[in-house]
Design a protein around this motif. Structure first.
Motif, short mmCIF file in Angstrom:
data_model
loop_
_atom_site.label_atom_id
_atom_site.label_comp_id
_atom_site.label_asym_id
_atom_site.label_seq_id
_atom_site.Cartn_x
_atom_site.Cartn_y
_atom_site.Cartn_z
N PHE A 8 38.27 64.14 21.91
CA PHE A 8 37.80 64.88 23.13
C PHE A 8 37.96 66.00 23.24
N ASP A 9 37.39 66.40 23.86
CA ASP A 9 37.15 67.78 24.83
C ASP A 9 38.18 67.30 26.62
N VAL A 10 37.31 66.86 26.55
CA VAL A 10 37.58 65.90 27.99
C VAL A 10 37.65 64.95 28.19
N ILE A 11 38.69 63.35 28.26
CA ILE A 11 37.78 62.33 28.87
C ILE A 11 38.07 62.82 30.38
N ILE A 12 37.08 61.81 31.17
CA ILE A 12 36.70 61.18 32.37
C ILE A 12 37.15 59.88 32.77
N SER A 13 37.75 59.64 33.24
CA SER A 13 38.31 58.03 33.97
C SER A 13 37.28 57.52 35.22
N GLY A 14 36.23 56.86 34.94
CA GLY A 14 35.14 57.04 36.83
C GLY A 14 33.80 57.02 36.42
N LEU A 164 41.95 65.72 30.77
CA LEU A 164 41.79 64.20 31.41
C LEU A 164 41.52 64.24 33.31
N VAL A 165 40.36 64.34 33.48
CA VAL A 165 40.23 63.82 34.93
C VAL A 165 39.73 62.70 35.47
N GLY A 166 40.83 62.56 36.82
CA GLY A 166 39.88 60.76 36.96
C GLY A 166 39.45 61.63 38.05
N ALA A 167 38.07 60.61 38.51
CA ALA A 167 37.03 60.76 39.08
C ALA A 167 37.25 58.78 39.26
N ASP A 168 38.14 58.01 39.30
CA ASP A 168 38.13 56.87 39.78
C ASP A 168 38.54 55.81 40.82
N GLY A 169 37.72 57.30 41.97
CA GLY A 169 37.59 56.64 43.31
C GLY A 169 39.74 56.49 44.00
N ALA A 170 39.58 56.05 45.19
CA ALA A 170 40.02 56.02 46.28
C ALA A 170 41.62 55.27 45.51
N ASN A 171 42.02 54.19 44.98
CA ASN A 171 42.63 53.65 44.29
C ASN A 171 43.56 54.19 42.92
N SER A 172 42.74 55.51 42.84
CA SER A 172 43.33 55.98 41.69
C SER A 172 44.27 55.72 40.63
N LEU A 173 43.82 55.53 39.60
CA LEU A 173 44.68 55.31 38.90
C LEU A 173 45.95 56.26 38.52
N ARG A 288 46.67 68.34 40.18
CA ARG A 288 46.81 68.38 39.03
C ARG A 288 48.14 68.49 38.67
N ASN A 289 48.41 67.68 37.63
CA ASN A 289 49.89 68.03 36.59
C ASN A 289 49.40 68.62 35.16
N GLN A 290 49.19 69.35 35.33
CA GLN A 290 49.31 70.31 34.20
C GLN A 290 47.73 70.04 32.88
N ARG A 291 47.81 68.99 32.59
CA ARG A 291 46.25 68.44 31.95
C ARG A 291 45.63 68.03 32.43
N ILE A 292 46.39 67.12 33.14
CA ILE A 292 45.53 65.61 34.68
C ILE A 292 45.16 66.48 35.70
N LEU A 293 43.84 66.13 36.32
CA LEU A 293 43.31 66.83 36.95
C LEU A 293 42.49 65.29 38.10
N ILE A 294 42.80 65.41 38.88
CA ILE A 294 41.53 64.42 39.61
C ILE A 294 40.95 65.41 40.47
N ALA A 295 39.74 64.03 41.12
CA ALA A 295 38.72 64.43 41.61
C ALA A 295 37.75 63.98 42.27
N GLY A 296 36.89 64.03 43.85
CA GLY A 296 36.32 63.22 43.93
C GLY A 296 37.60 62.06 44.85
#
Length: 529
Positions: A8-14, A164-173, A288-296
């Motif tokens: 994939f181009d982007v994986i989103i967790s959440g 990869l973008v982590g939009a997986d909530g306050a307890n985000s892995l 952000r750490n290079q190719r991994i980001l978080i949101a929400g």
């Protein structure tokens, strides 16, 4: 562990609203997206209820207006009153804005998520992995990987993407994977959140779209609309847990109806849900750490008193969507993702501070302190409410002559094109746009810059001006904005924020070159001289 053939181009967790909106934006730009979610079905009960004018404008770019209008309605007055119902703070949530939306709007979140899910399922370049628990994520120089377990079969597979973008909530892995710690800004209070469906809205003491913060030290209480579904309007009450009460005793249906008894009776409403929340003020130290980001909620948690929790997450997605699109298309280098944290983190921190300011007003269970608070508001000596924040860092002009209004939201316009009502975002299609109030003659160099930037020129014409060139506004929203601020050119980013302005049409060329110079560190475009 089985390796997946999916790339994939982007994986989103959440699979919440933030991850869903980001996925739709990226897929609309032609990118292949995967969404991973532990649960096979969405949570069916309400949570967030507010969408401000900026983010409703953003949602409308999804071309889902006919569906959104069925579940969203404009807010009314937002009154903060003391125990004697004397006004402390008054906010007009129904006021018109430059986005041409009401200042604050109310939404039924389960219905919004259903609309987003239905749209996602029509998009062949989004793949949903529901019932997959994310176990591990990591990255290499050329991409990221995610290992997930199918909760039904227990099979574990590894999937690959560029980002990869982590939009997986306050307890985000995902936040934990980039070793980003919470910064606690010091607000904490327990509240019982109760959603009801009134049988007859006329039975309510607080009617229509009005919202109230009842700053009564005997029981600080919030009363707000909670969106609509199939023409029926929901209502929410939030009750602060007092020092002598336990969390356990607050979490019963009997307690919910006891607290509601001053406002509505069981025979007049259906209880939809009752849940305890600890309102906190947290922000992640790194996004952000290079190719991994978080949101929400993975990177910010705030008190709900300004209704900005979900809005802040949507701003993350909105900011990331055009930058990731540019990186994936090789229009920008990955360095432009540095501006994501630089822009969003201070902005959301200011929003958290604003929410905490409001929280400090209402969360006062001590009668003597509440009286002191009331006196300050009633005699005009209370600390003034902070202004809603703008962008202060990142990709905005810092050239003194060109930075009037830089970082502010640009005005929105509705145009009459061949007899059809057309929104500005339908014309622009999430790209840079140069708004002008005067006819502009572009040089060859300016035209080349516009092509390099994929920037569209929209020349605004007065609504009673007959012209074959330009765009005729229906209500002069943009035209009046530019006159009010004495500018003839406004250069707007894909996320509606103003990059910079030109006071005279002759300065537009310098404004375009200024943007190219600022983008030079993120693109292969050579800085103009």
């Amino acid at each position: 562990m089985e390796q997946s053939n999916h790339n994939f181009d982007v994986i989103i967790s959440g699979f919440g609203p933030v991850g869903s909106v980001l996925a739709i934006f990226l897929a609309r730009q032609g990118h292949k997206v995967a969404i991973f979610e532990r649960w096979t079905e969405r949570y069916p009960l309400p949570r967030a209820v507010c969408i401000d004018h900026e983010m409703l404008r953003m949602l409308r770019t999804l071309n889902l207006d006919h569906k959104l209008n069925d579940i969203i309605h404009a807010g009314g007055t937002y009154d903060w009153v003391n125990s004697n119902w004397q006004p402390l703070v008054k906010v007009d949530w129904g006021a018109a804005t430059i986005s041409q939306e009401s200042n604050v709007n109310f939404v039924h979140q389960p219905s919004l998520e259903k609309i987003l899910e239905e749209e996602i399922k029509t998009m062949p370049n989004i793949q949903l992995f529901l019932g997959y628990e994310v176990l591990e994520v990591g990255q290499e120089e050329e991409g990221v990987y995610l290992s997930a377990q199918n909760v039904e079969t227990q099979n574990v597979k590894t999937f690959y993407a560029q980002y990869l973008v982590g939009a997986d909530g306050a307890n985000s892995l995902i936040r934990q994977s980039i070793t980003s710690q919470w910064i606690d800004k010091g607000f904490e209070a327990d509240w019982l959140v109760v959603d009801v469906l009134p049988h007859n809205p006329d039975d309510l003491k607080i009617k229509g779209t009005a919202a109230v913060q009842y700053c009564n030290p005997k029981r600080p209480t919030t009363i707000v609309p909670a969106g609509k579904k199939e023409g029926r309007y929901f209502r929410r009450w939030e009750f602060m847990r007092l020092p002598h009460e336990t969390k356990e005793e607050m979490q019963t249906e009997a307690k919910a109806w006891e607290l509601l008894s001053d406002w509505i009776k069981p025979e007049n409403a259906t209880l939809i849900r009752s849940a305890m929340y600890t309102f906190r003020s947290l922000i992640a130290e790194r996004w952000r750490n290079q190719r991994i980001l978080i949101a929400g909620d993975a990177c910010h948690v705030m008190p709900p008193f300004m209704g900005q929790g979900m809005c802040a997450g949507f701003r993350d997605a909105w900011n990331l969507s055009w930058k990731l699109d540019g990186v994936l298309k090789d229009n920008y280098s990955a360095n432009i993702l540095e501006t994501y944290t630089r822009e969003r983190k201070p902005h959301v921190e200011d929003v958290i501070d604003l929410s905490m300011y409001m929280g400090r007003i209402i969360c006062v269970p001590d009668e003597e302190k509440a009286q002191q608070r009331d006196e300050k508001f009633l005699n005009g000596t209370a600390e003034p409410m902070p202004e809603f924040p703008i962008l202060t860092d990142g990709l905005i002009s810092r050239t003194a002559k060109l930075n009037t209004l830089a970082g502010h939201i640009a005005p929105h316009g509705i145009f009459n094109i061949d007899g059809t009502e057309t929104r500005l975002d339908q014309i622009v299609k999430q790209q840079f746009v140069l708004l002008t109030s005067k006819t502009i003659e572009l040089s060859h160099d300016d035209t080349e810059i516009l092509e390099q930037l994929n920037c569209k020129v929209v020349s605004i014409k007065h609504n009673d001006e007959i012209t074959e060139n330009g765009y005729q506004e229906q209500d002069d929203n943009i035209y009046n904005f530019m006159n009010e601020h004495n500018v003839q050119g406004v250069l707007v980013r894909p996320d509606f924020y103003i990059y910079g302005t030109a006071k005279q049409i002759a300065e537009v060329s310098a404004l375009l070159k200024n943007l190219v110079q600022d983008l030079a560190q993120y693109t292969l475009i050579e800085a103009a001289t």
